[in-house]
Design a protein around this motif. Structure first.
Motif, mmCIF file in Angstrom:
data_model
loop_
_atom_site.group_PDB
_atom_site.id
_atom_site.type_symbol
_atom_site.label_atom_id
_atom_site.label_comp_id
_atom_site.label_asym_id
_atom_site.label_seq_id
_atom_site.Cartn_x
_atom_site.Cartn_y
_atom_site.Cartn_z
ATOM 1 N N ASP A 270 -12.494 -24.277 -9.980
ATOM 2 C CA ASP A 270 -11.054 -24.035 -9.851
ATOM 3 C C ASP A 270 -10.584 -24.714 -8.561
ATOM 4 O O ASP A 270 -10.719 -24.168 -7.462
ATOM 5 C CB ASP A 270 -10.795 -22.526 -9.816
ATOM 6 N N ASP A 271 -10.010 -25.887 -8.725
ATOM 7 C CA ASP A 271 -9.698 -26.730 -7.576
ATOM 8 C C ASP A 271 -8.234 -26.560 -7.138
ATOM 9 O O ASP A 271 -7.342 -27.241 -7.640
ATOM 10 C CB ASP A 271 -9.981 -28.197 -7.930
ATOM 11 N N HIS A 272 -8.012 -25.594 -6.244
ATOM 12 C CA HIS A 272 -6.691 -25.383 -5.647
ATOM 13 C C HIS A 272 -5.606 -25.104 -6.686
ATOM 14 O O HIS A 272 -4.474 -25.579 -6.548
ATOM 15 C CB HIS A 272 -6.282 -26.587 -4.788
ATOM 16 N N SER A 273 -5.953 -24.357 -7.707
ATOM 17 C CA SER A 273 -4.954 -24.012 -8.715
ATOM 18 C C SER A 273 -3.977 -22.977 -8.184
ATOM 19 O O SER A 273 -4.366 -22.039 -7.484
ATOM 20 C CB SER A 273 -5.638 -23.463 -9.976
ATOM 21 N N SER A 274 -2.713 -23.148 -8.539
ATOM 22 C CA SER A 274 -1.687 -22.172 -8.146
ATOM 23 C C SER A 274 -1.308 -21.263 -9.312
ATOM 24 O O SER A 274 -0.401 -20.449 -9.190
ATOM 25 C CB SER A 274 -0.440 -22.906 -7.638
ATOM 26 N N ASP A 275 -2.018 -21.411 -10.440
ATOM 27 C CA ASP A 275 -1.752 -20.562 -11.602
ATOM 28 C C ASP A 275 -2.967 -19.664 -11.847
ATOM 29 O O ASP A 275 -3.763 -19.417 -10.941
ATOM 30 C CB ASP A 275 -1.414 -21.409 -12.826
ATOM 31 N N ASP A 276 -3.133 -19.166 -13.064
ATOM 32 C CA ASP A 276 -4.212 -18.219 -13.382
ATOM 33 C C ASP A 276 -5.437 -18.899 -13.993
ATOM 34 O O ASP A 276 -6.171 -18.276 -14.775
ATOM 35 C CB ASP A 276 -3.690 -17.153 -14.347
ATOM 36 N N THR A 277 -5.689 -20.144 -13.652
ATOM 37 C CA THR A 277 -6.855 -20.842 -14.194
ATOM 38 C C THR A 277 -8.144 -20.085 -13.903
ATOM 39 O O THR A 277 -8.961 -19.835 -14.797
ATOM 40 C CB THR A 277 -6.956 -22.265 -13.622
ATOM 41 N N GLY A 278 -8.339 -19.715 -12.649
ATOM 42 C CA GLY A 278 -9.557 -18.998 -12.265
ATOM 43 C C GLY A 278 -9.661 -17.627 -12.902
ATOM 44 O O GLY A 278 -10.743 -17.193 -13.317
ATOM 45 N N VAL A 279 -8.550 -16.925 -12.990
ATOM 46 C CA VAL A 279 -8.545 -15.582 -13.589
ATOM 47 C C VAL A 279 -8.966 -15.660 -15.052
ATOM 48 O O VAL A 279 -9.775 -14.856 -15.532
ATOM 49 C CB VAL A 279 -7.141 -14.946 -13.457
ATOM 50 N N ILE A 280 -8.435 -16.611 -15.764
ATOM 51 C CA ILE A 280 -8.771 -16.767 -17.181
ATOM 52 C C ILE A 280 -10.225 -17.189 -17.346
ATOM 53 O O ILE A 280 -10.946 -16.685 -18.219
ATOM 54 C CB ILE A 280 -7.825 -17.791 -17.835
ATOM 55 N N ALA A 281 -10.703 -18.097 -16.517
ATOM 56 C CA ALA A 281 -12.076 -18.585 -16.628
ATOM 57 C C ALA A 281 -13.076 -17.459 -16.410
ATOM 58 O O ALA A 281 -14.134 -17.422 -17.052
ATOM 59 C CB ALA A 281 -12.309 -19.714 -15.631
ATOM 60 N N ARG A 282 -12.755 -16.522 -15.527
ATOM 61 C CA ARG A 282 -13.683 -15.413 -15.241
ATOM 62 C C ARG A 282 -13.798 -14.428 -16.398
ATOM 63 O O ARG A 282 -14.678 -13.552 -16.371
ATOM 64 C CB ARG A 282 -13.251 -14.691 -13.967
ATOM 65 N N GLN A 283 -12.969 -14.549 -17.380
ATOM 66 C CA GLN A 283 -13.072 -13.691 -18.558
ATOM 67 C C GLN A 283 -14.163 -14.170 -19.518
ATOM 68 O O GLN A 283 -14.455 -13.494 -20.503
ATOM 69 C CB GLN A 283 -11.728 -13.648 -19.287
ATOM 70 N N PHE A 284 -14.755 -15.310 -19.223
ATOM 71 C CA PHE A 284 -15.819 -15.873 -20.055
ATOM 72 C C PHE A 284 -17.147 -15.814 -19.303
ATOM 73 O O PHE A 284 -17.175 -15.609 -18.081
ATOM 74 C CB PHE A 284 -15.493 -17.320 -20.425
#
Length: 202
Positions: free
Chosen positions: A112-126
């Motif tokens: 997750d490269d400096h995302s300002s949205d929920d990219t990391g949050v969604i990825a952690r659900q997997f």
């Protein structure tokens, strides 16, 4: 200066039948001989039909023999790296496809490269590992991949964009050349735009 190569016999073998068919067509039109004209125009069509039919049968894709005998125990462990920046709209679909890969041993690392949205949050659900990069002086895909390489455990590194879709057999087929040919050190696959028909930009 322009140089001219001599005309080869193969050229005449190809051009003379075509010229003969053209001459027959013209003769059929001039003499109003409909059967002659139809014959001259039908011959190329029949030839093309036979040519492409035979070619489709003889040269149809077949699975390589080494794909059938390679055992799962012989396949290397693969680290899949996915650099992502503000990819909340597509990251879930990508991870769903990747986690369905028919391959015995692999890990998935999302950077997750400096995302300002929920990219990391969604990825952690997997069931994947997420590397979060924030306030780093160096940004971009190459730096994100380097961050993923630091924790990757695989013998083979595979990189996907965050908006990818892959077939279940993709990874197995991509890795096989590395296993079966010691001179192969990398594999580049074909990329197709799955939304190419949605608008002019894609």
């Amino acid at each position: 200066m322009t140089s001219f190569e001599p005309v080869t016999p193969l050229f005449w073998k190809a051009i003379l039948p075509a010229l003969a068919l053209v001459a027959l067509s013209v003769l059929g039109l001039v003499t109003r001989n409909l059967s002659l004209y139809q014959t001259a125009t039908a011959v190329p069509l029949v030839y093309m039909l036979i040519y492409f039919t035979v070619g489709a049968v003889i040269y149809r894709p077949r699975p390589a023999k080494d794909e059938e005998v390679t055992l799962d125990d012989e396949l290397p462990f693969v680290s899949i790296l996915i650099p992502a920046h503000n990819e909340e709209n597509v990251i879930a679909n990508t991870l769903t496809h990747i986690l369905r890969l028919d391959y015995p041993r692999f890990e998935v690392i999302v950077i997750d490269d400096h995302s300002s949205d929920d990219t990391g949050v969604i990825a952690r659900q997997f069931a994947v590992e997420v590397v979060t990069r924030r306030n780093m002086p160096n940004r971009g895909k190459s730096e994100a991949l380097n961050a993923g390489l630091e924790i990757a455990r695989g013998d083979v590194i595979c990189v996907f964009d965050a908006d990818s879709e892959v077939a279940p057999e993709f990874l197995r087929r991509a890795v096989l050349p590395l296993v079966n040919d010691p001179e192969v050190c990398g594999v580049q696959t074909q990329v197709r735009m799955y939304n190419r028909r949605q608008n002019l930009l894609t």
